[in-house]
Design an enzyme around this catalytic site. Structure first.
Site, PDB file in Angstrom:
ATOM      1  N   CYS A   1      43.755  40.068  52.743  1.00 50.89           N
ATOM      2  CA  CYS A   1      43.762  39.706  51.461  1.00 50.89           C
ATOM      3  C   CYS A   1      43.307  38.569  51.045  1.00 50.89           C
ATOM      4  O   CYS A   1      43.634  37.510  51.467  1.00 50.89           O
ATOM      5  CB  CYS A   1      45.540  39.691  51.144  1.00 50.89           C
ATOM      6  SG  CYS A   1      45.637  38.861  49.441  1.00 50.89           S
TER       7      CYS A   1
ATOM      8  N   CYS B   1      45.045  35.964  48.731  1.00 51.88           N
ATOM      9  CA  CYS B   1      46.276  35.376  49.289  1.00 51.88           C
ATOM     10  C   CYS B   1      45.584  34.123  50.373  1.00 51.88           C
ATOM     11  O   CYS B   1      45.891  32.856  50.362  1.00 51.88           O
ATOM     12  CB  CYS B   1      46.725  36.058  50.170  1.00 51.88           C
ATOM     13  SG  CYS B   1      47.336  37.823  49.727  1.00 51.88           S
ATOM     14  N   ASP B   2      44.308  34.400  51.002  1.00 51.80           N
ATOM     15  CA  ASP B   2      44.112  33.650  52.184  1.00 51.80           C
ATOM     16  C   ASP B   2      42.560  33.034  51.870  1.00 51.80           C
ATOM     17  O   ASP B   2      42.255  32.240  52.533  1.00 51.80           O
ATOM     18  CB  ASP B   2      43.801  34.486  53.425  1.00 51.80           C
ATOM     19  CG  ASP B   2      45.172  34.889  54.006  1.00 51.80           C
ATOM     20  OD1 ASP B   2      46.174  34.321  53.697  1.00 51.80           O
ATOM     21  OD2 ASP B   2      45.396  36.131  54.384  1.00 51.80           O
TER      22      ASP B   2
END
Ligand code: NAP
Length: 328
Positions: free
Chosen positions: A136, A139-140
């Site tokens: 992701c 997200c990261d």
């Protein structure tokens, strides 16, 4: 509408499909509960930008998720934040068991559990998950600002996420196993125009390596020549499709060889009253708008199914009641 058992309808999964089903079910006055173990939105939440949902030229995946959840809850939808551990089909009433021990029963069930990122299955992938291996970018990606990353895959997800990462990172490699991307033309064009992105054609990843418990290299193999080499990279983002979350699909339900559930045009499975929608269903394409469309279809069909049951009819294949046809 008369109540069937505890609920008329239980919706399992709160992504685009489940939330769309909830909107239609609530508007059809069905006694409905939606069960979701995480935040609403499902796969949508993982998209930084959504650009192909009608009515929104650009919208963040998280914002679209929130809007859909608010829309469904505006009709008074009951939402239970729990994990479902079992779905047991019955002749008249289906049983849904929750991790906290609660048992819910309903006349119809819509299963909207989607899919999860597919894994590469190479050495280092599991060991360094969260230490440079990610599924992701939204997200990261933040952790890889001004660094070098490797994206694996050639579909829409890989292309979109590579473009997102190019806004943060110094260099983005894409390793694709063929010589042409599967991603849509508009994304392919953007990839070509982004100078920070370099596509490594005919390339697969055979191992992910780390130093001091942080990813620092990927071993690559040329699929034509068989040559192997190492690429220095701080992160490996894997977007090679997904596998269906079919753990709750009752035994005896028709699935294809890849584990996607086969339904009829009403999204109904071969178990009467059990509907499957969105990415879990066997279908031609997987898009947010198609999951939302499935949600609509299944909720209307479920409303009709419940109504037919209440009327004591066994055959649910007939015209939709006028009240539902009028709902838009
Ligand atoms: P996908 O379209 O199935 O693409 C998967 C990619 O990974 C393909 O390029 C495939 O290569 C490659 N791949 C598969 N297994 C591999 C392996 N073991 N090793 C190396 N490469 C491998 O998956 P996706 O990109 O996640 O998209 C899933 C669905 O969601 C699609 O229908 C897509 O259109 C949709 N989606 C839409 C949007 C959007 O419209 N904004 C965004 C994201 C996803 P090959 O090409 O050689 O098969």
């Amino acid at each position: 509408m008369a109540s069937c058992s505890q609920y008329d309808l239980i919706i399992i999964g709160g992504g685009a499909g489940g939330l769309s089903a909830a909107i239609y079910a609530m508007r059809a006055a069905m006694k409905t509960v939606l069960i979701e173990k995480g935040a609403p939105g499902g796969q949508m939440m993982l998209s930084d930008e959504v650009e192909n949902y009608p009515g929104f030229k650009h919208i963040g995946g998280a914002e679209l998720s929130m809007k859909m959840a608010e829309h469904a809850q505006a009709y008074g939808l009951e939402v239970v934040s729990q994990e479902v551990t079992a779905l047991e089909p019955g002749l008249d009433v289906h049983t849904v068991r929750l991790a906290n021990g609660d048992v819910l029963r309903s006349c119809a069930v819509i299963l909207a559990t989607g899919g999860s990122p597919r894994k590469l299955g190479v050495r280092g992938e599991d060991a360094y998950y969260g230490k440079g291996v990610s599924y992701c970018a939204t997200c990261d990606g933040f952790f890889f600002r001004n660094k070098t990353v490797l994206v694996v895959g050639g579909g829409d997800s890989a292309a979109e996420e590579a473009l997102y990462l190019s806004k943060l990172c110094e260099k983005v490699y894409i390793a694709h196993r063929r010589d042409a991307l599967r991603a849509s033309m508009i994304l392919q064009q953007r990839i070509r125009e982004e100078c920070k992105i370099e596509v490594l054609w005919n390339t697969i990843v055979t191992e992910i390596k780390a130093e001091d418990n942080a990813v620092n290299q990927a071993r690559l193999k040329d699929t034509i020549t068989g040559d192997e080499r190492h690429l220095d990279t701080d992160g490996v983002f894997i977007f090679i499709g997904f596998t269906p979350n079919n753990e709750l699909v009752p035994a005896g339900t028709r699935m294809n060889a890849d584990g996607f559930v086969v339904t009829d045009e009403k999204c109904e499975t071969n178990s009467p009253g059990i509907f499957v929608i969105g990415d879990l269903r066997e279908k031609y394409a997987r898009q947010i708008v198609l999951s939302a469309a499935d949600g609509c279809t299944a909720a209307l069909a479920a409303a009709h199914f419940v109504e037919a049951k209440m009327a004591g009819k066994s055959d649910s294949v007939c015209e939709l009641p006028e009240s539902l046809m009028a709902t838009n």
